[in-house]
Design an enzyme around this catalytic site. Structure first.
Site, PDB file in Angstrom:
ATOM      1  N   THR A 244      48.768  27.444 -26.301  1.00 43.40           N
ATOM      2  CA  THR A 244      47.408  28.438 -25.922  1.00 43.40           C
ATOM      3  C   THR A 244      46.834  28.298 -26.870  1.00 43.40           C
ATOM      4  OG1 THR A 244      46.675  30.941 -26.466  1.00 43.40           O
ATOM      5  CG2 THR A 244      48.920  30.128 -26.910  1.00 43.40           C
TER       6      THR A 244
ATOM      7  N   TYR B 146      43.951  40.259 -18.432  1.00 37.39           N
ATOM      8  CA  TYR B 146      45.585  41.291 -18.544  1.00 37.39           C
ATOM      9  C   TYR B 146      46.027  42.352 -18.886  1.00 37.39           C
ATOM     10  CZ  TYR B 146      47.245  37.832 -21.754  1.00 37.39           C
ATOM     11  OH  TYR B 146      46.648  37.617 -22.685  1.00 37.39           O
TER      12      TYR B 146
ATOM     13  N   GLY C  27      30.782  34.623 -18.603  1.00 35.67           N
ATOM     14  CA  GLY C  27      31.079  33.961 -19.941  1.00 35.67           C
ATOM     15  C   GLY C  27      31.167  32.858 -19.709  1.00 35.67           C
TER      16      GLY C  27
ATOM     17  N   ASP D 117      46.031  26.757 -15.454  1.00 36.99           N
ATOM     18  CA  ASP D 117      45.760  27.809 -15.175  1.00 36.99           C
ATOM     19  C   ASP D 117      44.437  27.758 -13.464  1.00 36.99           C
ATOM     20  OD1 ASP D 117      46.019  28.843 -17.769  1.00 36.99           O
ATOM     21  OD2 ASP D 117      44.293  28.224 -18.876  1.00 36.99           O
TER      22      ASP D 117
ATOM     23  N   LYS E  70      44.827  24.356 -27.446  1.00 33.42           N
ATOM     24  CA  LYS E  70      44.258  24.034 -26.318  1.00 33.42           C
ATOM     25  C   LYS E  70      43.917  22.131 -25.985  1.00 33.42           C
ATOM     26  CE  LYS E  70      45.108  28.098 -23.011  1.00 33.42           C
ATOM     27  NZ  LYS E  70      44.141  28.576 -22.379  1.00 33.42           N
TER      28      LYS E  70
HETATM   29  P1  NAP Z   1      35.982  32.409 -25.536  1.00 30.06           P
HETATM   30  O1  NAP Z   1      36.265  30.737 -24.938  1.00 30.06           O
HETATM   31  O2  NAP Z   1      35.843  32.788 -26.670  1.00 30.06           O
HETATM   32  O3  NAP Z   1      34.900  32.801 -24.629  1.00 30.06           O
HETATM   33  C1  NAP Z   1      35.103  33.998 -24.589  1.00 30.06           C
HETATM   34  C2  NAP Z   1      33.354  33.900 -23.164  1.00 30.06           C
HETATM   35  O4  NAP Z   1      33.294  35.091 -23.128  1.00 30.06           O
HETATM   36  C3  NAP Z   1      32.570  33.278 -24.564  1.00 30.06           C
HETATM   37  O5  NAP Z   1      31.362  32.518 -23.198  1.00 30.06           O
HETATM   38  C4  NAP Z   1      31.876  34.351 -25.401  1.00 30.06           C
HETATM   39  O6  NAP Z   1      30.858  34.092 -25.517  1.00 30.06           O
HETATM   40  C5  NAP Z   1      31.626  35.528 -23.930  1.00 30.06           C
HETATM   41  N1  NAP Z   1      32.014  36.743 -24.689  1.00 30.06           N
HETATM   42  C6  NAP Z   1      32.843  37.281 -25.737  1.00 30.06           C
HETATM   43  N2  NAP Z   1      32.339  38.540 -26.383  1.00 30.06           N
HETATM   44  C7  NAP Z   1      31.669  38.882 -24.955  1.00 30.06           C
HETATM   45  C8  NAP Z   1      31.059  39.784 -25.444  1.00 30.06           C
HETATM   46  N3  NAP Z   1      31.020  40.680 -25.853  1.00 30.06           N
HETATM   47  N4  NAP Z   1      29.524  40.071 -24.218  1.00 30.06           N
HETATM   48  C9  NAP Z   1      29.785  39.145 -23.567  1.00 30.06           C
HETATM   49  N5  NAP Z   1      29.929  38.283 -23.445  1.00 30.06           N
HETATM   50  C10 NAP Z   1      30.629  37.749 -24.653  1.00 30.06           C
HETATM   51  O7  NAP Z   1      37.797  32.930 -24.458  1.00 30.06           O
HETATM   52  P2  NAP Z   1      38.381  32.675 -23.424  1.00 30.06           P
HETATM   53  O8  NAP Z   1      39.485  31.720 -23.971  1.00 30.06           O
HETATM   54  O9  NAP Z   1      37.650  32.058 -22.299  1.00 30.06           O
HETATM   55  O10 NAP Z   1      39.494  33.604 -22.466  1.00 30.06           O
HETATM   56  C11 NAP Z   1      38.002  34.404 -21.739  1.00 30.06           C
HETATM   57  C12 NAP Z   1      39.199  35.920 -21.383  1.00 30.06           C
HETATM   58  O11 NAP Z   1      39.867  35.485 -20.236  1.00 30.06           O
HETATM   59  C13 NAP Z   1      40.103  36.377 -22.280  1.00 30.06           C
HETATM   60  O12 NAP Z   1      39.940  38.060 -22.491  1.00 30.06           O
HETATM   61  C14 NAP Z   1      41.320  36.311 -21.957  1.00 30.06           C
HETATM   62  O13 NAP Z   1      42.416  36.849 -22.159  1.00 30.06           O
HETATM   63  C15 NAP Z   1      41.751  36.201 -20.728  1.00 30.06           C
HETATM   64  N6  NAP Z   1      42.256  34.407 -20.277  1.00 30.06           N
HETATM   65  C16 NAP Z   1      42.921  35.723 -19.190  1.00 30.06           C
HETATM   66  C17 NAP Z   1      43.957  34.548 -18.688  1.00 30.06           C
HETATM   67  C18 NAP Z   1      45.027  34.638 -17.376  1.00 30.06           C
HETATM   68  O14 NAP Z   1      46.175  33.828 -17.436  1.00 30.06           O
HETATM   69  N7  NAP Z   1      44.685  35.557 -17.606  1.00 30.06           N
HETATM   70  C19 NAP Z   1      43.755  33.033 -19.034  1.00 30.06           C
HETATM   71  C20 NAP Z   1      43.149  32.757 -20.185  1.00 30.06           C
HETATM   72  C21 NAP Z   1      41.705  33.404 -20.054  1.00 30.06           C
HETATM   73  P3  NAP Z   1      29.143  33.735 -26.669  1.00 30.06           P
HETATM   74  O15 NAP Z   1      29.924  31.890 -25.700  1.00 30.06           O
HETATM   75  O16 NAP Z   1      28.284  33.572 -26.471  1.00 30.06           O
HETATM   76  O17 NAP Z   1      30.737  33.815 -27.407  1.00 30.06           O
END
Ligand code: NAP
Length: 292
Positions: free
Chosen positions: A75, A238, A139, A115, A79
């Site tokens: 994680t 989640y 996002g 995923d 990754k």
């Molecule tokens: P990440 O790589 O950090 O990407 C997050 C994205 O959200 C980026 O594009 C970021 O924008 C944007 N963002 C962050 N804060 C924001 C805000 N206040 N307003 C608007 N956009 C915002 O993270 P990730 O790994 O993709 O994970 C994202 C989410 O998915 C997390 O909540 C994670 O827990 C969830 N997730 C869940 C699972 C599951 O199995 N359920 C699996 C994977 C991820 P910038 O690029 O501009 O910073």
């Protein structure tokens, strides 16, 4: 209670930090249930959380082979960094550009990405005309890539991706152009309300609304009401379960899918790879739900 014996084999998850991970709860509940079902006195496998820094990653990965570890999850933040340490990666891991599950073969460690399968699982049980659906993805980070790969597998020909920074949106669009069979249209947040009335599938991949900021939502209640009445809103978050976004979605009569389902299904896909039998999905789901 089923105990660890001298023959119990190692599984685990590495990340940094790792204390927050719910995977050990979910996997050990499943491993314990399987041992009980099979009337075993001892656990055949145990799943351990490993806090591993970027510097320690190569040593740990090589040492785990010597410890007889069968496989592990990876994680944040490893990754991508794990990829050069593996003997092979699957086509889906190459498409997403990230590995979350690794297992041992005669050739060495092999990495895949569950995923995408986890994301798809709750959608595949819905009867929708995917080739005529254009998802809107909020996002453009790591999870958005897995979601785009999933939407391409569903047969969606186009997707809108909404982000805060043009440079990051463009980077995602370019890097997916050669690997995914889905045309990506990128937009800044100001354009979002323009798409909502035509959005049959909205997916939140931002952390907006995640604990501890549970009163935040990427869409206002009024914006949720702009979506078609039969729209699906899928929040990858989640914790909390449900998020404010999904509460508004369900209250409006639209279909809400929680990130718990993706977490359960990506975990079940990984576990069945390691133990070569179906994972007890309901046990994993209940173990996770008990954490909230
Ligand atoms: P990440 O790589 O950090 O990407 C997050 C994205 O959200 C980026 O594009 C970021 O924008 C944007 N963002 C962050 N804060 C924001 C805000 N206040 N307003 C608007 N956009 C915002 O993270 P990730 O790994 O993709 O994970 C994202 C989410 O998915 C997390 O909540 C994670 O827990 C969830 N997730 C869940 C699972 C599951 O199995 N359920 C699996 C994977 C991820 P910038 O690029 O501009 O910073």
């Amino acid at each position: 209670m089923v105990q660890i014996s001298g023959a119990t084999k190692l599984l685990g998850v590495m990340g940094y930090p790792i204390e927050h991970s719910l995977s050990p709860v979910m996997h050990n509940a499943a491993l314990s249930a399987l041992a009980t079902q099979q009337a075993q006195a001892f656990l055949e496998y145990v799943y351990i959380p490993w806090p591993v820094t970027a510097e320690a990653l190569p040593t740990v990965v090589s040492g785990l082979k010597d410890l007889g570890c069968l496989g592990f999850n990876i994680t944040i933040p490893h990754k991508q960094a794990i990829i050069p340490l593996l003997a092979e990666t699957t086509a889906i891991a190459q498409t997403v550009g990230a590995v979350n599950t690794v297992w041992l073969t005669d050739a060495g460690w092999v990495g895949t990405n569950t995923d995408v399968q986890g994301f798809l699982s709750p959608l595949q049980s819905l009867n929708r005309d995917w080739p005529h659906i254009t998802p809107c993805i909020l996002g453009c980070g790591g999870a958005a890539r897995a979601v785009l790969a999933g939407c391409a597998q569903l047969g969606c020909p186009h997707a809108h991706v909404i982000g805060r920074q043009n440079a990051k949106l463009e980077q995602l669009r370019k890097s997916c152009a050669n690997t995914l069979s889905i045309e990506i249209h990128t937009h800044l947040w100001q354009k979002l309300s323009h798409f909502l009335p035509q959005t049959d599938l909205l997916i939140n991949t931002t952390p907006v609304g995640m604990s501890p900021h549970t009163q935040a939502s990427p869409l206002s209640v009024a914006e949720v009401h702009l979506l078609p009445a039969d729209a699906i809103v899928y929040d990858l978050i989640y914790n909390p379960n449900p998020t404010l976004l999904l509460q508004a979605t369900a209250a409006s009569g639209r279909t809400a899918i929680t990130g718990v389902e993706m977490l359960v299904q990506q975990g079940a896909a990984a576990l069945s790879l390691w133990i070569n039998q179906p994972a007890p999905v309901e046990v994993m789901r209940q173990a996770l739900l008990a954490c909230f």
